[in-house]
Write a protein that holds these residues in place. Structure first.
Motif, PDB file in Angstrom:
ATOM      1  N   ASP A  52       0.819  -1.215   0.000  1.00  0.00           N
ATOM      2  CA  ASP A  52       0.000   0.000   0.000  1.00  0.00           C
ATOM      3  C   ASP A  52       0.851   1.262   0.000  1.00  0.00           C
ATOM      4  OD1 ASP A  52      -2.410  -1.358  -0.049  1.00  0.00           O
ATOM      5  OD2 ASP A  52      -2.538  -1.488   2.133  1.00  0.00           O
ATOM      6  N   ILE A  78      -4.577   5.328  -1.214  1.00  0.00           N
ATOM      7  CA  ILE A  78      -5.912   5.343  -0.611  1.00  0.00           C
ATOM      8  C   ILE A  78      -6.947   5.663  -1.687  1.00  0.00           C
ATOM      9  CG2 ILE A  78      -7.417   6.517   1.054  1.00  0.00           C
ATOM     10  CD1 ILE A  78      -4.880   7.247   2.625  1.00  0.00           C
ATOM     11  N   PRO A  91      -5.025   6.975   6.944  1.00  0.00           N
ATOM     12  CA  PRO A  91      -6.297   6.472   6.408  1.00  0.00           C
ATOM     13  C   PRO A  91      -7.426   7.512   6.415  1.00  0.00           C
ATOM     14  CG  PRO A  91      -5.298   4.831   7.841  1.00  0.00           C
ATOM     15  CD  PRO A  91      -4.483   6.092   7.984  1.00  0.00           C
ATOM     16  N   LYS A  94      -8.914   9.566   3.271  1.00  0.00           N
ATOM     17  CA  LYS A  94      -9.967   9.133   2.339  1.00  0.00           C
ATOM     18  C   LYS A  94     -11.170  10.070   2.392  1.00  0.00           C
ATOM     19  CE  LYS A  94     -12.261   5.913   5.423  1.00  0.00           C
ATOM     20  NZ  LYS A  94     -12.520   4.520   5.716  1.00  0.00           N
TER      21      LYS A  94
END
Length: 119
Positions: A52, A78, A91, A94
């Motif tokens: 990722d 993301i 995170p 997003k």
């Protein structure tokens, strides 16, 4: 049975419309400048994907400010709430209000067309 086959075929075709995250590797992407309506002006960069994680590196192209080997951006891949892929730092990105272009938000990366959007 015929309807099931048609449904599966439609799902297969439509899944190819939306670009997915590429496999691990090193790629060359064009730079799309938002202030120039997405034109690249011949600028490219090197994109390294591992899991990722993503790192965008200046590849020495003279149409891009900075020095060869300089990190342009680095972070995690993301899927933004808008459906666009971004290079985030956490995170929570997003749900960022602004992304890409000349905003203060995360950069947008277009995996389908191999383009990094910046200002």
């Amino acid at each position: 049975m015929k309807n099931l086959c048609c449904l599966l075929l439609m799902l297969f075709i439509s899944s190819g419309i939306y670009a997915q995250k590429p496999k691990n590797g090193t790629y060359t992407y064009t730079i799309a400048f938002a202030e120039h309506q997405g034109k690249s002006l011949g600028a490219t960069c090197t994109v390294i994907i591992k899991g990722d994680g993503i790192k965008v590196i200046h590849n020495g192209n003279p149409n891009l400010s900075g020095e060869k080997g300089e990190i342009i951006d680095e972070g995690i891949i993301i899927k933004h709430k808008s459906g666009k892929w971004i290079i985030g730092q956490s995170p929570e990105d997003k749900n960022a209000e602004e992304i890409g272009g000349c905003s203060d938000g995360p950069l947008v990366i277009d995996f389908k067309n191999k383009r990094l959007w910046t200002c």
